[in-house]
Design an enzyme around this catalytic site. Structure first.
Site, PDB file in Angstrom:
ATOM      1  N   MET A 323       0.822  -1.203   0.000  1.00  8.99           N
ATOM      2  CA  MET A 323       0.000   0.000   0.000  1.00  8.99           C
ATOM      3  C   MET A 323       0.865   1.267   0.000  1.00  8.99           C
ATOM      4  SD  MET A 323      -2.974  -1.235  -0.208  1.00  8.99           S
ATOM      5  CE  MET A 323      -4.145   0.061   0.124  1.00  8.99           C
ATOM      6  N   ASP A 343      10.658   3.484   5.809  1.00 12.60           N
ATOM      7  CA  ASP A 343      10.399   2.102   6.233  1.00 12.60           C
ATOM      8  C   ASP A 343      11.489   1.723   7.215  1.00 12.60           C
ATOM      9  OD1 ASP A 343       9.924  -0.868   6.197  1.00 12.60           O
ATOM     10  OD2 ASP A 343       8.475  -0.297   4.664  1.00 12.60           O
ATOM     11  N   VAL A 401       2.573  -2.157   9.197  1.00 16.66           N
ATOM     12  CA  VAL A 401       1.858  -3.392   9.579  1.00 16.66           C
ATOM     13  C   VAL A 401       0.589  -3.101  10.386  1.00 16.66           C
ATOM     14  CG1 VAL A 401       3.682  -5.096   9.547  1.00 16.66           C
ATOM     15  CG2 VAL A 401       3.496  -3.538  11.489  1.00 16.66           C
ATOM     16  N   GLU A 402      -0.375  -3.994  10.228  1.00 11.69           N
ATOM     17  CA  GLU A 402      -1.676  -3.805  10.887  1.00 11.69           C
ATOM     18  C   GLU A 402      -1.604  -4.292  12.343  1.00 11.69           C
ATOM     19  OE1 GLU A 402      -3.983  -2.077   9.765  1.00 11.69           O
ATOM     20  OE2 GLU A 402      -5.984  -2.883  10.086  1.00 11.69           O
ATOM     21  N   LYS A 407       1.380   0.785  15.592  1.00 10.13           N
ATOM     22  CA  LYS A 407       0.828   2.038  15.046  1.00 10.13           C
ATOM     23  C   LYS A 407       0.775   3.104  16.152  1.00 10.13           C
ATOM     24  CE  LYS A 407      -2.007   0.073  11.295  1.00 10.13           C
ATOM     25  NZ  LYS A 407      -1.571   0.272   9.941  1.00 10.13           N
ATOM     26  N   SER A 429      -6.913  -0.898   7.856  1.00  5.32           N
ATOM     27  CA  SER A 429      -8.149  -1.415   7.263  1.00  5.32           C
ATOM     28  C   SER A 429      -9.104  -1.933   8.330  1.00  5.32           C
ATOM     29  CB  SER A 429      -7.833  -2.521   6.252  1.00  5.32           C
ATOM     30  OG  SER A 429      -6.930  -3.429   6.804  1.00  5.32           O
ATOM     31  N   HIS A 450      -8.487   5.389   4.242  1.00  8.86           N
ATOM     32  CA  HIS A 450      -8.468   3.980   3.866  1.00  8.86           C
ATOM     33  C   HIS A 450      -8.557   3.806   2.358  1.00  8.86           C
ATOM     34  CE1 HIS A 450     -10.484  -0.222   4.011  1.00  8.86           C
ATOM     35  NE2 HIS A 450      -9.193  -0.323   3.882  1.00  8.86           N
ATOM     36  N   ASN A 453      -6.961  -1.715  -2.436  1.00 12.53           N
ATOM     37  CA  ASN A 453      -5.851  -2.298  -3.179  1.00 12.53           C
ATOM     38  C   ASN A 453      -6.322  -2.786  -4.548  1.00 12.53           C
ATOM     39  OD1 ASN A 453      -3.421  -3.514  -3.762  1.00 12.53           O
ATOM     40  ND2 ASN A 453      -3.700  -5.257  -2.364  1.00 12.53           N
ATOM     41  N   GLU A 462     -12.083   5.636   1.982  1.00 13.15           N
ATOM     42  CA  GLU A 462     -12.941   5.858   3.150  1.00 13.15           C
ATOM     43  C   GLU A 462     -12.201   6.844   4.060  1.00 13.15           C
ATOM     44  OE1 GLU A 462     -15.642   1.911   4.020  1.00 13.15           O
ATOM     45  OE2 GLU A 462     -13.542   1.796   4.608  1.00 13.15           O
ATOM     46  N   ASN A 500     -15.719  -2.914   4.391  1.00 12.24           N
ATOM     47  CA  ASN A 500     -15.299  -4.242   4.853  1.00 12.24           C
ATOM     48  C   ASN A 500     -16.295  -4.844   5.834  1.00 12.24           C
ATOM     49  OD1 ASN A 500     -13.111  -4.241   3.214  1.00 12.24           O
ATOM     50  ND2 ASN A 500     -11.663  -3.574   4.773  1.00 12.24           N
TER      51      ASN A 500
HETATM   52  P1  NAI Z   1       2.949  -4.671   3.872  1.00 11.24           P
HETATM   53  O1  NAI Z   1       3.306  -5.750   4.806  1.00 11.24           O
HETATM   54  O2  NAI Z   1       3.057  -4.903   2.416  1.00 11.24           O
HETATM   55  O3  NAI Z   1       3.843  -3.381   4.211  1.00 11.24           O
HETATM   56  C1  NAI Z   1       4.051  -2.867   5.479  1.00 11.24           C
HETATM   57  C2  NAI Z   1       5.386  -2.161   5.498  1.00 11.24           C
HETATM   58  O4  NAI Z   1       5.506  -1.434   6.701  1.00 11.24           O
HETATM   59  C3  NAI Z   1       6.571  -3.132   5.432  1.00 11.24           C
HETATM   60  O5  NAI Z   1       7.428  -2.743   4.374  1.00 11.24           O
HETATM   61  C4  NAI Z   1       7.246  -2.951   6.795  1.00 11.24           C
HETATM   62  O6  NAI Z   1       8.656  -3.095   6.716  1.00 11.24           O
HETATM   63  C5  NAI Z   1       6.852  -1.532   7.123  1.00 11.24           C
HETATM   64  N1  NAI Z   1       6.938  -1.173   8.530  1.00 11.24           N
HETATM   65  C6  NAI Z   1       6.675  -1.929   9.608  1.00 11.24           C
HETATM   66  N2  NAI Z   1       6.878  -1.213  10.749  1.00 11.24           N
HETATM   67  C7  NAI Z   1       7.259   0.023  10.353  1.00 11.24           C
HETATM   68  C8  NAI Z   1       7.616   1.216  11.043  1.00 11.24           C
HETATM   69  N3  NAI Z   1       7.636   1.255  12.354  1.00 11.24           N
HETATM   70  N4  NAI Z   1       7.937   2.298  10.325  1.00 11.24           N
HETATM   71  C9  NAI Z   1       7.917   2.256   8.969  1.00 11.24           C
HETATM   72  N5  NAI Z   1       7.618   1.156   8.268  1.00 11.24           N
HETATM   73  C10 NAI Z   1       7.305   0.053   8.955  1.00 11.24           C
HETATM   74  O7  NAI Z   1       1.491  -4.206   4.289  1.00 11.24           O
HETATM   75  P2  NAI Z   1       0.347  -3.531   3.389  1.00 11.24           P
HETATM   76  O8  NAI Z   1      -0.473  -4.585   2.763  1.00 11.24           O
HETATM   77  O9  NAI Z   1       0.952  -2.481   2.536  1.00 11.24           O
HETATM   78  O10 NAI Z   1      -0.559  -2.856   4.519  1.00 11.24           O
HETATM   79  C11 NAI Z   1      -0.177  -1.680   5.182  1.00 11.24           C
HETATM   80  C12 NAI Z   1      -1.385  -1.084   5.869  1.00 11.24           C
HETATM   81  O11 NAI Z   1      -2.405  -0.825   4.913  1.00 11.24           O
HETATM   82  C13 NAI Z   1      -2.030  -1.976   6.922  1.00 11.24           C
HETATM   83  O12 NAI Z   1      -2.495  -1.172   7.968  1.00 11.24           O
HETATM   84  C14 NAI Z   1      -3.176  -2.631   6.180  1.00 11.24           C
HETATM   85  O13 NAI Z   1      -4.209  -3.026   7.033  1.00 11.24           O
HETATM   86  C15 NAI Z   1      -3.595  -1.489   5.297  1.00 11.24           C
HETATM   87  N6  NAI Z   1      -4.322  -1.872   4.082  1.00 11.24           N
HETATM   88  C16 NAI Z   1      -3.903  -2.943   3.333  1.00 11.24           C
HETATM   89  C17 NAI Z   1      -4.610  -3.290   2.189  1.00 11.24           C
HETATM   90  C18 NAI Z   1      -4.145  -4.434   1.342  1.00 11.24           C
HETATM   91  O14 NAI Z   1      -4.940  -4.919   0.526  1.00 11.24           O
HETATM   92  N7  NAI Z   1      -2.908  -4.886   1.460  1.00 11.24           N
HETATM   93  C19 NAI Z   1      -5.822  -2.562   1.757  1.00 11.24           C
HETATM   94  C20 NAI Z   1      -6.124  -1.410   2.587  1.00 11.24           C
HETATM   95  C21 NAI Z   1      -5.401  -1.118   3.717  1.00 11.24           C
END
Ligand code: NAI
Length: 711
Positions: A323, A343, A401-402, A407, A429, A450, A453, A462, A500
């Site tokens: 994302m 990151d 991360v979720e 967070k 999400s 929000h 993807n 949202e 959702n």
């Molecule tokens: P992902 O796992 O692909 O990426 C998360 C990234 O955050 C990783 O690169 C990780 O190294 C980094 N990270 C972890 N702790 C960190 C910190 N303290 N500071 C900076 N970076 C850090 O996850 P994704 O899928 O991109 O999801 C991210 C957020 O978006 C979550 O909250 C998820 O619920 C939300 N989301 C995801 C969707 C999806 O379909 N993947 C859709 C809508 C929302």
């Protein structure tokens, strides 16, 4: 009386007719404007002093937006609709028959009726401005181009290019319009008025510029009856594939184009008018026009009183994952903003940049963007492992991360670094905005943003409001989302927010069907047949089983009395069936493509298939009813502000079938009592989770969702 058209004629014989609909930002052909134009055409046809005429617009961004959609929304009599079509055709044909050449000077969006009058001009000159689109979007409204568009576009650009536009209801960029011969000249915007005048002066001086036409190859194919037959057959196949038989307008348009080509102009117009008579009064057209109105309303307004949006001149994204990379890319692309992407590891940052770069490459490949400009925009994204540069940003979007604790910690950290006015948005999400903001000083600037993807393609955002979120923070996200080309819908923080949460109810029901012995393909087919873009099993694979199962736990904890799942959900994840990303889920995959449901799933989950001839209507009913029930609760809890907002969010966020106009609109059309009865029947059969809730009872008493929760 204020007039919409202003005519100027010079001594040299150049007439300029300027369209400027009073009090509106866009020119549309209202009934009054059409009558006025009709009188002007009468006058022009009798004037021997005019040697050339330019049709132009006084509006900044719009040339002509088309017919008055409200008039189409209101018409209920097929004969009246047909008559409206004939009136426009006759007027534009009279314009075309003027005794001097005419020029459409297109320097803004040109849609529907705007394109049809342009096609009735001798020449179309178009500005090269990036935002300009010209096309015939009628089939997207459930009708066909009915003022000569189906008949005249093939004449101008050839059959294949015309079908490409008409059947998909497309609008093309200026460059493409020039390339396919729709525009006769592509003019740099800065010198547009001067160049148009020069073109017209040339005509007055006796020059006869050649109008462009379609390529020789296309012509050869289309002139040959066998070639034409192949083109029509392919087009029909394509339409059936994309519409899955749910939309009749593109097929009707295809028939009209065929008639025009086989039997000539008059027959084409006749077929157009008859198609309009039938289609304009159909429920599909009414629902699609309702969607159009919802989209228009969402483009403006919607701001919350009590705080101006923060001006965003630079932004930061936390997390460079699926994302984060996508969010950084659209910020750089659509807003041309410097973006800091942070990151916790180099690898993650490199992946995030690669993801952004690949999205830009795609645009260059499609010729939407020149390579140097794409490189400039990509260079706006700067990466870092610490918070350097954050002291200047106006907006942070978090996509890490979720996990709530992570967070919370990160929000508290950044709050001490960013300026006081900076808005802190989370792309969570499922987590509560209030809890995320718990340790953050000034939690009023924390808000949910929000995205769905993939970020570059999904049109919905949202805007999630916590108990303490300020109007300024909400309005900032509304404004930024719009600038990103997304549609923002304001929702209150709560498990699953809006989209959702609703989706969870239909997915849970699908899992129960599977548990009972329905085949995966039958469940998915029933949903697709009803109009959903894909079935629940395929969708769960796309979302990822790990995510889906995680969300299912959160949601069933939140609504234990009405949302439960079969006990085997975790087994899918334990078996490594994470869905598309693992190439293994409910479905089998080959070379990255979903092929067919994996029979091994039944064994794994301990399910014996027993339902052999299911009734797809009953199955789709079962998938939709829990969502209807829950929609009423969402509205009553003020998770979302109106039935129209709920409908729009579901269409844009899940692909809920547009031709049904949205979940609430569909439920209202079915009738509350009928649906409540069905819910009761399912309750008797399957249990209390189907019981019509008090909220839905109140909707029924009020006469429907749109009565109880109007915009
Ligand atoms: P992902 O796992 O692909 O990426 C998360 C990234 O955050 C990783 O690169 C990780 O190294 C980094 N990270 C972890 N702790 C960190 C910190 N303290 N500071 C900076 N970076 C850090 O996850 P994704 O899928 O991109 O999801 C991210 C957020 O978006 C979550 O909250 C998820 O619920 C939300 N989301 C995801 C969707 C999806 O379909 N993947 C859709 C809508 C929302």
């Amino acid at each position: 009386m204020s007039t919409a058209f202003h005519l100027e004629v010079t001594e040299s014989g150049l007439a300029t007719l300027i369209f400027d609909l009073p009090g509106k930002s866009a020119n549309v052909f209202t009934l009054e404007a059409m009558e006025e134009l009709s009188e002007i055409v009468d006058e022009l046809s009798g004037r021997s002093d005019i040697l050339c005429a330019i049709l132009a617009s006084a509006k900044k961004r719009i040339f002509i937006a088309g017919a008055d959609v409200n008039a189409i929304a209101e018409v209920t009599d097929p004969a009246e609709a047909e008559q409206g079509s004939r009136r426009g055709q006759e007027l534009f044909d009279r314009w075309e028959a003027l005794p001097f050449p005419t020029i459409a000077a297109v320097r803004g969006a040109c849609m529907g009726g705007g394109t049809e009058i342009s096609l009735s001009c001798t020449y179309i000159l178009i500005s090269d401005r990036d935002d300009i689109r010209i096309g015939l979007p009628e089939t997207k409204l459930g009708i066909v181009p009915g003022w000569g568009g189906c008949t005249k576009l093939p004449r101008k650009v050839g059959l294949m290019a015309a079908l490409d536009i008409i059947l998909a209801g497309k609008a093309v960029r200026s460059r493409k319009a020039f390339k396919i011969g729709l525009a006769d000249a592509l003019i740099p915007d800065a010198s547009f008025p001067r160049e148009v005048k020069k073109f017209a002066d040339g005509i007055i001086a006796g020059k006869k510029p050649k109008a462009r036409s379609s390529s020789l190859r296309a012509k050869l194919l289309e002139k040959n009856p066998l070639g034409r037959k192949i083109v029509f057959k392919q087009a029909r196949k394509q339409v059936l594939k994309t519409t899955r038989g749910h939309y009749s307008a593109p097929l009707r348009a295809l028939e009209v184009v065929k008639t025009a080509l086989a039997h000539g102009h008059e027959a084409g117009l006749e077929a157009e008018a008859r198609a309009i008579g039938e289609l304009a009064v159909s429920p599909t057209a009414k629902n699609l026009i309702h969607l159009f109105h919802m989209m228009e309303a969402a483009k403006s307004g919607g701001f919350i009183e009590g705080g101006e949006p923060v001006e965003v001149n630079s932004a930061a994204v936390l997390g460079a994952g699926v994302m984060g990379g996508g969010i950084a890319q659209i910020l750089a692309d659509k807003l041309s903003l410097p973006v800091r992407m942070k990151d916790i590891g180099y690898d993650a940052l490199a992946k995030g940049v690669q993801h952004a770069a690949s999205l830009f490459r795609k645009q260059v490949k499609r010729r939407w963007l020149e390579r140097p400009e794409a490189e400039r925009r990509l260079a706006l994204i700067r990466t870092s492992l610490d918070y350097s540069g954050f002291e200047k940003v106006d907006l942070v979007i978090e996509a890490i991360v979720e996990k709530l604790e992570v967070k919370q910690k990160v929000f508290a950290e950044i709050a001490s670094i960013v300026p006081d006015h900076c808005v802190l948005a989370s792309n969570t999400s499922s987590l509560s905005i209030d809890l995320i903001a718990q340790d953050t000083p000034n939690p009023e600037r924390v808000v949910g943003m929000h995205f769905f993807n993939p970020v570059d393609r999904m049109p919905l955002v949202e805007v999630v409001v916590g108990n303490k979120t300020s109007p300024a923070a909400i309005n900032t996200i509304i404004e930024v989302s719009r600038k990103l080309g997304k549609t923002p819908i304001v929702v209150k923080s709560g498990p699953g927010f809006l989209v959702n949460r609703l989706l969870a109810f239909t997915l849970a029901e699908a899992m129960w069907m599977l548990d009972e012995g329905h085949r995966m393909e039958d469940i998915d087919r029933a949903a697709s047949r009803w109009g959903m873009p894909m079935g629940p099993c395929a969708l769960t694979d796309e979302v990822g089983l790990d995510t889906a199962v995680h969300v299912s736990h959160i949601m069933s904890e939140a609504y234990p009395e009405r949302l439960t799942y079969p006990g085997w959900m975790d087994k899918m994840v334990e078996d490594g069936r994470l869905g598309a990303k693992a190439q293994k889920g409910f479905y089998l995959y080959r070379k990255g493509h979903r092929t067919q449901p994996d029979p091994a799933v039944y064994n794994l989950l301990g399910i014996t298939r027993k339902i052999d001839s299911p009734n797809p209507d009953r199955m789709s009913e079962r998938l939709m009813l829990p969502m209807v029930n829950e929609a009423a609760r969402c509205l009553e809890e003020e998770i979302v502000r109106s039935a129209a907002d709920l409908d729009l969010a579901l269409i844009l966020g899940t692909g809920f079938p547009p031709f049904r106009g949205g979940l609430c609109r569909w439920a209202d059309a079915q009738g509350g009592n009928k649906l409540a009865l069905e819910m009761e029947q399912w309750t008797a059969k399957l249990g209390d989770r189907f019981l019509p809730g008090n909220a839905y009872r109140r909707v029924i008493e009020a006469g429907g969702f749109y009565e109880l929760f109007p915009s």
